[in-house]
Design a protein around this motif. Structure first.
Motif, mmCIF file in Angstrom:
data_model
loop_
_atom_site.group_PDB
_atom_site.id
_atom_site.type_symbol
_atom_site.label_atom_id
_atom_site.label_comp_id
_atom_site.label_asym_id
_atom_site.label_seq_id
_atom_site.Cartn_x
_atom_site.Cartn_y
_atom_site.Cartn_z
ATOM 1 N N TRP A 145 41.242 48.917 23.988
ATOM 2 C CA TRP A 145 41.099 47.656 23.264
ATOM 3 C C TRP A 145 42.276 47.449 22.312
ATOM 4 C CZ3 TRP A 145 37.000 44.011 23.262
ATOM 5 C CH2 TRP A 145 37.091 43.045 22.263
ATOM 6 N N GLY A 146 42.654 48.526 21.594
ATOM 7 C CA GLY A 146 43.760 48.419 20.655
ATOM 8 C C GLY A 146 45.092 48.173 21.341
ATOM 9 N N MET A 147 45.262 48.753 22.538
ATOM 10 C CA MET A 147 46.526 48.617 23.253
ATOM 11 C C MET A 147 46.646 47.277 23.970
ATOM 12 S SD MET A 147 46.892 52.452 24.890
ATOM 13 C CE MET A 147 48.314 51.996 25.885
ATOM 14 N N ARG A 148 45.537 46.775 24.512
ATOM 15 C CA ARG A 148 45.631 45.619 25.406
ATOM 16 C C ARG A 148 44.721 44.449 25.046
ATOM 17 N NH1 ARG A 148 46.581 48.113 31.469
ATOM 18 N NH2 ARG A 148 48.107 49.702 30.860
ATOM 19 N N GLY A 149 43.828 44.639 24.085
ATOM 20 C CA GLY A 149 43.009 43.530 23.615
ATOM 21 C C GLY A 149 41.864 43.161 24.544
ATOM 22 N N ARG A 150 41.299 41.968 24.297
ATOM 23 C CA ARG A 150 40.088 41.544 25.004
ATOM 24 C C ARG A 150 40.288 41.338 26.497
ATOM 25 N NH1 ARG A 150 37.428 36.986 20.947
ATOM 26 N NH2 ARG A 150 37.127 38.387 19.154
ATOM 27 N N ARG A 151 41.513 41.077 26.907
ATOM 28 C CA ARG A 151 41.733 40.798 28.324
ATOM 29 C C ARG A 151 41.386 41.982 29.214
ATOM 30 N NH1 ARG A 151 46.961 42.640 29.956
ATOM 31 N NH2 ARG A 151 48.160 43.503 28.211
ATOM 32 N N THR A 152 41.309 43.183 28.615
ATOM 33 C CA THR A 152 40.941 44.357 29.414
ATOM 34 C C THR A 152 39.512 44.258 29.931
ATOM 35 O OG1 THR A 152 40.235 45.538 27.422
ATOM 36 C CG2 THR A 152 42.508 45.843 28.140
ATOM 37 N N LEU A 153 38.634 43.606 29.163
ATOM 38 C CA LEU A 153 37.239 43.509 29.585
ATOM 39 C C LEU A 153 37.113 42.747 30.897
ATOM 40 C CD1 LEU A 153 35.461 42.787 26.174
ATOM 41 C CD2 LEU A 153 35.663 44.952 27.399
ATOM 42 N N ALA A 154 37.852 41.631 30.993
ATOM 43 C CA ALA A 154 37.805 40.846 32.226
ATOM 44 C C ALA A 154 38.391 41.624 33.394
ATOM 45 C CB ALA A 154 38.573 39.540 32.026
ATOM 46 N N ALA A 155 39.389 42.460 33.109
ATOM 47 C CA ALA A 155 40.065 43.203 34.173
ATOM 48 C C ALA A 155 39.163 44.272 34.782
ATOM 49 C CB ALA A 155 41.349 43.838 33.630
ATOM 50 N N ILE A 156 38.289 44.866 33.955
ATOM 51 C CA ILE A 156 37.481 45.970 34.468
ATOM 52 C C ILE A 156 36.030 45.578 34.764
ATOM 53 C CG2 ILE A 156 38.906 47.650 33.257
ATOM 54 C CD1 ILE A 156 36.679 47.986 31.219
ATOM 55 N N ALA A 157 35.614 44.380 34.313
ATOM 56 C CA ALA A 157 34.201 44.003 34.457
ATOM 57 C C ALA A 157 33.748 44.006 35.913
ATOM 58 C CB ALA A 157 33.964 42.626 33.835
ATOM 59 N N GLY A 158 34.601 43.550 36.811
ATOM 60 C CA GLY A 158 34.221 43.481 38.215
ATOM 61 C C GLY A 158 34.162 44.824 38.906
ATOM 62 N N HIS A 159 34.568 45.881 38.211
ATOM 63 C CA HIS A 159 34.592 47.225 38.810
ATOM 64 C C HIS A 159 33.582 48.162 38.138
ATOM 65 C CE1 HIS A 159 38.328 46.316 41.041
ATOM 66 N NE2 HIS A 159 38.705 45.670 39.946
ATOM 67 N N TYR A 160 32.570 47.604 37.472
ATOM 68 C CA TYR A 160 31.673 48.455 36.693
ATOM 69 C C TYR A 160 30.932 49.474 37.559
ATOM 70 C CZ TYR A 160 27.536 45.799 38.176
ATOM 71 O OH TYR A 160 26.519 45.220 38.911
ATOM 72 N N ARG A 161 30.658 49.120 38.821
ATOM 73 C CA ARG A 161 29.963 50.082 39.685
ATOM 74 C C ARG A 161 30.815 51.322 39.919
ATOM 75 N NH1 ARG A 161 28.600 45.083 41.952
ATOM 76 N NH2 ARG A 161 26.338 44.653 42.026
#
Length: 280
Positions: A192-208
Motif C-alpha cells: 500500500w505504501g509503495m503503490r497506493g490504492r491501485r494495488t487493490l484493483a490489481a489483485i482483487a480479481g486474483h483473490y482465489r
C-alpha cells in the motif's frame, strides 16, 4: 530424524514449490508474492481464536521474523522478475541450508552426524548444479543472481529465527498462525505504501489464487516450523530444500521449461542428499 518428521517435511517441500509456482499468476512478481502472503494472513487471522497468545519469550522472535519475511518476499519478487522459475528457485533455496547448518552447529548447539552433514552438502551441491549447469542457454543475469542470493540470506535468517521462536513458544502451530498474521499485515502495508490504492484493483480479481497460495504457504511453513521443534534445525532446513525436485517437475510439466540432462543429474544428487539426511 523420525520417519514421521521426514515425511511431513517432504510434504512441506512439495507445498512450498507449489505456491512459488503460483507467483507466475500473471501479475508482476511483487504483487503476486504479496497477494499470496496477504491470503495466508487472512486465513491465519481467522484461526487465531483457536490458539493462545504467544509466550513473552517468543515475541522478539516473531517481530524479527516478520521483518525478515518482508525482506524475503521483496527480494523473491525481484528475483522472479529477473529470471526463470527453474533458475531462480534453486539458487534462492540452495545456499540457505549450508548457512543454517553452520550457524546451527556453531552457535545453537545442534548435533548433526557426519552422515547428516554429508547430506546437507550433497543437497546444496545438487541444487547449485541444477541452477548453474541446468540453466540452459538462457543463463541468469547478474542482477537475478544477486537478488536470488539475497533471498537465500533472508531464508537462512528467518529459518533460524523461527526455529528458535517455535521452541521458545512451546506451541509451534500458535507461533505459525501469529507469524503469518503479522507477515500478511506487514506485506499489505508495504505494498500500500509503495503503490497506493491501485494495488487493490490489481489483485482483487486474483483473490482465489491468493487464498490457495496462502493456504499452501502456511501449511508448508507450519509443518517445517513444527519439525524444527522436533529435530535439528539444520537437518530440517536442508531436507525442506528438496522442494527443488518438486519445482523441477512443476517447471517441466506445467510451465513448459525443458527437462535437460543436467537437471536430471542434479536431481539425482539432491535425492542422494535427501537419503543421507534420512539416515543421519
Amino acid at each position: 530424524m523420525s520417519p514421521e518428521v521426514f515425511a511431513i517435511v517432504l510434504g512441506a517441500a512439495a507445498l512450498h514449490a507449489g505456491w512459488n509456482a503460483l507467483v507466475r499468476v500473471g501479475l508482476d512478481r511483487l504483487l503476486a508474492v504479496t497477494l499470496i502472503q496477504v491470503g495466508a494472513g487472512v486465513l491465519a487471522l481467522a484461526m487465531l481464536p483457536a490458539v493462545s497468545v504467544p509466550d513473552a519469550a517468543a515475541w522478539p522472535w516473531l517481530g524479527l521474523s516478520a521483518v525478515l519475511h518482508v525482506g524475503y518476499n521483496v527480494f523473491l519478487g525481484r528475483a522472479y522478475a529477473s529470471g526463470d522459475f527453474g533458475q531462480v528457485y534453486p539458487i534462492a533455496r540452495g545456499s540457505a541450508p549450508l548457512i543454517v547448518a553452520l550457524v546451527g552447529v556453531m552457535l545453537l548447539g545442534d548435533q548433526t552426524s557426519l552422515t547428516g552433514h554429508a547430506g546437507v552438502a550433497l543437497l546444496s551441491g545438487g541444487i547449485w548444479w541444477m541452477a548453474v549447469r541446468g540453466a540452459g542457454a538462457t543463463g541468469l543475469s547478474r542482477i537475478g543472481l544477486i537478488n536470488a542470493l539475497i533471498t537465500s540470506a533472508f531464508i537462512a535468517a528467518y529459518t533460524l529465527s523461527d526455529g528458535l521462536g517455535a521452541r521458545a513458544n512451546c506451541d509451534a502451530i500458535g507461533y505459525v498462525l501469529w507469524l503469518f498474521t503479522l507477515n500478511g499485515l506487514c506485506m499489505g502495508l508495504l505494498l500500500w505504501g509503495m503503490r497506493g490504492r491501485r494495488t487493490l484493483a490489481a489483485i482483487a480479481g486474483h483473490y482465489r489464487i491468493g487464498l490457495l497460495g496462502g493456504a499452501m504457504s502456511m501449511a508448508a511453513y507450519g509443518a517445517t516450523i513444527w519439525a524444527m521443534s522436533q529435530a535439528p534445525i539444520a537437518m530440517v532446513a536442508a531436507l525442506r530444500e528438496s522442494s527443488v525436485l518438486f519445482a523441477l517437475a512443476i517447471s517441466a510439466l506445467f510451465l513448459g521449461e525443458r527437462l535437460s540432462r543436467q537437471r536430471l543429474v542434479a536431481g539425482l544428487i539432491i535425492l542422494s542428499g535427501v537419503m543421507l539426511l534420512r539416515l543421519g
